[in-house]
Scaffold this motif. Structure first.
Motif, PDB file in Angstrom:
ATOM      1  N   PHE A   1       3.264   5.999  -2.511  1.00  0.00           N
ATOM      2  CA  PHE A   1       4.473   6.798  -2.701  1.00  0.00           C
ATOM      3  C   PHE A   1       5.212   6.511  -4.005  1.00  0.00           C
ATOM      4  O   PHE A   1       5.824   7.411  -4.574  1.00  0.00           O
ATOM      5  N   GLY A   2       5.186   5.251  -4.427  1.00  0.00           N
ATOM      6  CA  GLY A   2       5.972   4.871  -5.596  1.00  0.00           C
ATOM      7  C   GLY A   2       5.224   4.986  -6.906  1.00  0.00           C
ATOM      8  O   GLY A   2       5.680   5.642  -7.846  1.00  0.00           O
ATOM      9  N   LEU A   3       4.042   4.370  -6.989  1.00  0.00           N
ATOM     10  CA  LEU A   3       3.296   4.365  -8.248  1.00  0.00           C
ATOM     11  C   LEU A   3       2.523   5.655  -8.474  1.00  0.00           C
ATOM     12  O   LEU A   3       2.440   6.150  -9.588  1.00  0.00           O
ATOM     13  N   ARG A   4       1.922   6.161  -7.405  1.00  0.00           N
ATOM     14  CA  ARG A   4       1.141   7.412  -7.481  1.00  0.00           C
ATOM     15  C   ARG A   4       0.106   7.370  -8.597  1.00  0.00           C
ATOM     16  O   ARG A   4      -0.005   8.264  -9.425  1.00  0.00           O
ATOM     17  N   TRP A   5      -0.655   6.271  -8.622  1.00  0.00           N
ATOM     18  CA  TRP A   5      -1.727   6.148  -9.605  1.00  0.00           C
ATOM     19  C   TRP A   5      -2.859   7.119  -9.320  1.00  0.00           C
ATOM     20  O   TRP A   5      -3.587   7.530 -10.216  1.00  0.00           O
ATOM     21  N   PHE A   6      -3.012   7.474  -8.040  1.00  0.00           N
ATOM     22  CA  PHE A   6      -4.101   8.364  -7.646  1.00  0.00           C
ATOM     23  C   PHE A   6      -3.527   9.578  -6.928  1.00  0.00           C
ATOM     24  O   PHE A   6      -2.339   9.637  -6.611  1.00  0.00           O
ATOM     25  N   ASN A   7      -4.376  10.538  -6.668  1.00  0.00           N
ATOM     26  CA  ASN A   7      -3.996  11.676  -5.843  1.00  0.00           C
ATOM     27  C   ASN A   7      -3.480  11.141  -4.504  1.00  0.00           C
ATOM     28  O   ASN A   7      -4.115  10.290  -3.873  1.00  0.00           O
ATOM     29  N   PHE A   8      -2.313  11.626  -4.051  1.00  0.00           N
ATOM     30  CA  PHE A   8      -1.701  11.131  -2.825  1.00  0.00           C
ATOM     31  C   PHE A   8      -2.641  11.240  -1.642  1.00  0.00           C
ATOM     32  O   PHE A   8      -2.672  10.356  -0.770  1.00  0.00           O
ATOM     33  N   TRP A   9      -3.433  12.314  -1.575  1.00  0.00           N
ATOM     34  CA  TRP A   9      -4.312  12.549  -0.435  1.00  0.00           C
ATOM     35  C   TRP A   9      -5.603  11.741  -0.526  1.00  0.00           C
ATOM     36  O   TRP A   9      -6.481  11.862   0.329  1.00  0.00           O
ATOM     37  N   VAL A  10      -5.700  10.905  -1.566  1.00  0.00           N
ATOM     38  CA  VAL A  10      -6.746   9.892  -1.646  1.00  0.00           C
ATOM     39  C   VAL A  10      -6.144   8.527  -1.337  1.00  0.00           C
ATOM     40  O   VAL A  10      -6.660   7.773  -0.500  1.00  0.00           O
ATOM     41  N   SER A  11      -5.026   8.205  -1.991  1.00  0.00           N
ATOM     42  CA  SER A  11      -4.421   6.877  -1.829  1.00  0.00           C
ATOM     43  C   SER A  11      -3.833   6.653  -0.439  1.00  0.00           C
ATOM     44  O   SER A  11      -3.992   5.571   0.145  1.00  0.00           O
TER      45      SER A  11
ATOM     46  N   LEU B   1       0.820  -1.214   0.000  1.00  0.00           N
ATOM     47  CA  LEU B   1       0.000   0.000   0.000  1.00  0.00           C
ATOM     48  C   LEU B   1       0.853   1.264   0.000  1.00  0.00           C
ATOM     49  O   LEU B   1       0.539   2.239  -0.691  1.00  0.00           O
ATOM     50  N   TRP B   2       1.940   1.258   0.770  1.00  0.00           N
ATOM     51  CA  TRP B   2       2.832   2.429   0.781  1.00  0.00           C
ATOM     52  C   TRP B   2       3.527   2.580  -0.575  1.00  0.00           C
ATOM     53  O   TRP B   2       3.777   3.688  -1.024  1.00  0.00           O
ATOM     54  N   PHE B   3       3.824   1.447  -1.232  1.00  0.00           N
ATOM     55  CA  PHE B   3       4.438   1.503  -2.558  1.00  0.00           C
ATOM     56  C   PHE B   3       3.479   2.115  -3.572  1.00  0.00           C
ATOM     57  O   PHE B   3       3.872   2.934  -4.400  1.00  0.00           O
ATOM     58  N   VAL B   4       2.219   1.720  -3.484  1.00  0.00           N
ATOM     59  CA  VAL B   4       1.208   2.288  -4.383  1.00  0.00           C
ATOM     60  C   VAL B   4       1.070   3.795  -4.152  1.00  0.00           C
ATOM     61  O   VAL B   4       0.993   4.579  -5.096  1.00  0.00           O
TER      62      VAL B   4
ATOM     63  N   LEU C   1      10.955  -0.864  10.334  1.00  0.00           N
ATOM     64  CA  LEU C   1       9.913  -1.222   9.366  1.00  0.00           C
ATOM     65  C   LEU C   1       9.115   0.010   8.948  1.00  0.00           C
ATOM     66  O   LEU C   1       8.765   0.166   7.762  1.00  0.00           O
ATOM     67  N   TYR C   2       8.820   0.883   9.913  1.00  0.00           N
ATOM     68  CA  TYR C   2       8.082   2.118   9.618  1.00  0.00           C
ATOM     69  C   TYR C   2       8.862   2.988   8.646  1.00  0.00           C
ATOM     70  O   TYR C   2       8.287   3.580   7.722  1.00  0.00           O
ATOM     71  N   ALA C   3      10.176   3.051   8.819  1.00  0.00           N
ATOM     72  CA  ALA C   3      11.020   3.809   7.889  1.00  0.00           C
ATOM     73  C   ALA C   3      11.100   3.103   6.539  1.00  0.00           C
ATOM     74  O   ALA C   3      11.055   3.746   5.482  1.00  0.00           O
ATOM     75  N   ALA C   4      11.192   1.773   6.573  1.00  0.00           N
ATOM     76  CA  ALA C   4      11.403   1.002   5.345  1.00  0.00           C
ATOM     77  C   ALA C   4      10.252   1.131   4.353  1.00  0.00           C
ATOM     78  O   ALA C   4      10.478   1.148   3.136  1.00  0.00           O
ATOM     79  N   VAL C   5       9.016   1.228   4.845  1.00  0.00           N
ATOM     80  CA  VAL C   5       7.897   1.331   3.902  1.00  0.00           C
ATOM     81  C   VAL C   5       7.962   2.640   3.121  1.00  0.00           C
ATOM     82  O   VAL C   5       7.385   2.745   2.037  1.00  0.00           O
ATOM     83  N   HIS C   6       8.672   3.631   3.664  1.00  0.00           N
ATOM     84  CA  HIS C   6       8.793   4.914   2.985  1.00  0.00           C
ATOM     85  C   HIS C   6       9.887   4.921   1.913  1.00  0.00           C
ATOM     86  O   HIS C   6      10.048   5.917   1.192  1.00  0.00           O
ATOM     87  N   ILE C   7      10.641   3.829   1.803  1.00  0.00           N
ATOM     88  CA  ILE C   7      11.681   3.745   0.765  1.00  0.00           C
ATOM     89  C   ILE C   7      11.061   3.840  -0.616  1.00  0.00           C
ATOM     90  O   ILE C   7      11.698   4.315  -1.570  1.00  0.00           O
ATOM     91  N   ALA C   8       9.810   3.439  -0.736  1.00  0.00           N
ATOM     92  CA  ALA C   8       9.109   3.515  -2.028  1.00  0.00           C
ATOM     93  C   ALA C   8       9.074   4.937  -2.570  1.00  0.00           C
ATOM     94  O   ALA C   8       8.948   5.141  -3.781  1.00  0.00           O
ATOM     95  N   SER C   9       9.183   5.920  -1.697  1.00  0.00           N
ATOM     96  CA  SER C   9       9.171   7.318  -2.133  1.00  0.00           C
ATOM     97  C   SER C   9      10.476   7.713  -2.826  1.00  0.00           C
ATOM     98  O   SER C   9      10.536   8.757  -3.486  1.00  0.00           O
ATOM     99  N   LEU C  10      11.533   6.911  -2.648  1.00  0.00           N
ATOM    100  CA  LEU C  10      12.873   7.218  -3.164  1.00  0.00           C
ATOM    101  C   LEU C  10      13.367   8.566  -2.635  1.00  0.00           C
ATOM    102  O   LEU C  10      14.092   9.299  -3.300  1.00  0.00           O
ATOM    103  N   ASN C  11      12.930   8.884  -1.417  1.00  0.00           N
ATOM    104  CA  ASN C  11      13.284  10.151  -0.792  1.00  0.00           C
ATOM    105  C   ASN C  11      14.016   9.855   0.513  1.00  0.00           C
ATOM    106  O   ASN C  11      13.398   9.469   1.508  1.00  0.00           O
ATOM    107  N   PHE C  12      15.338  10.015   0.499  1.00  0.00           N
ATOM    108  CA  PHE C  12      16.170   9.693   1.654  1.00  0.00           C
ATOM    109  C   PHE C  12      15.760  10.488   2.885  1.00  0.00           C
ATOM    110  O   PHE C  12      15.704   9.948   4.001  1.00  0.00           O
TER     111      PHE C  12
END
Length: 220
Positions: free
Chosen positions: A38-48, A33-36, A165-176
């Motif tokens: 932050f990473g894919l951004r198929w939808f508006n971030f404030w919806v997904s 879900l975090w990948f979808v 783990l909480y930090a790791a799910v944010h890796i999908a953002s590719l934002n250090f």
């Protein structure tokens, strides 16, 4: 072993196995879900993002294990939450200055985080932060993930692994910078959850902190 003893033992093993499957399945789902979001951004971030948080929090919720003790004094938890939010804000304010000196890419990554605000009005972001993402993330990451890990590994190891783990799910953002911010915040909120033995202070801290950094006094 008599049948009277075998049955309860078998039921306990079945329950533990079921809990393990649920725990690992929800961790994997959180990464998806975090990948979808932050990473894919198929939808508006404030919806997904709020949708993802709501799904994972509802699936993790266990009414048999209260996350907020009935006898707690909310005003005390509010003071702890406000104090923690102020400490986190100061930590991130200083950290932003240091990161800007150490990493050339830091300012651009911070700006990319704030660029998400352009997708919807600020008042809507505030409502989402207060009623969905902040309480939902605490219910899942501290109330479910950290509580399960500390029960298995002890307070210190469980706390550290939950924050990682909480930090790791944010890796999908590719934002250090975002990943490091999640790690620091996860460690602080995790400590608060261990110390207060309740999610109230962590939820209040999370809400106040994100409103500060996103709406009232952005750190740029």
């Amino acid at each position: 072993m008599s049948n009277n003893i075998k049955k309860p033992v078998a039921n306990i093993r079945k329950s533990v196995s079921s809990d393990n499957r649920k725990f690992y399945a929800l961790i994997i789902l959180a990464f998806i879900l975090w990948f979808v979001s932050f990473g894919l951004r198929w939808f508006n971030f404030w919806v997904s993002m709020p949708t993802s948080v709501a799904i994972i929090a509802l699936l993790a919720w266990d009414s048999s294990k209260p996350l907020i003790p009935a006898q707690e004094r909310l005003w005390q938890e509010a003071l702890w939450g406000l104090g923690c939010a102020a400490f986190l804000y100061l930590t991130f304010f200083i950290g932003n200055q240091v990161a800007g000196l150490l990493f050339d890419f830091a300012p651009a990554q911070v700006k990319s985080i704030y660029a998400l605000q352009e997708q919807v009005p600020t008042w809507l972001i505030v409502l989402i932060l207060i009623f969905v993402t902040s309480p939902g993330e605490e219910i899942f990451w501290r109330g479910f993930v950290q509580r399960n890990l500390t029960a298995r590994l002890g307070n210190i190891k469980g706390w550290l692994l939950a924050a990682i783990l909480y930090a790791a799910v944010h890796i999908a953002s590719l934002n250090f910078i975002l990943v490091m911010a999640a790690l620091v915040a996860g460690l602080i909120w995790g400590l608060l959850f261990i110390y207060r033995k309740s999610l109230s202070a962590a939820i209040i801290s999370h809400i106040v902190w994100v409103i500060l950094v996103f709406a009232i006094a952005p750190i740029t």
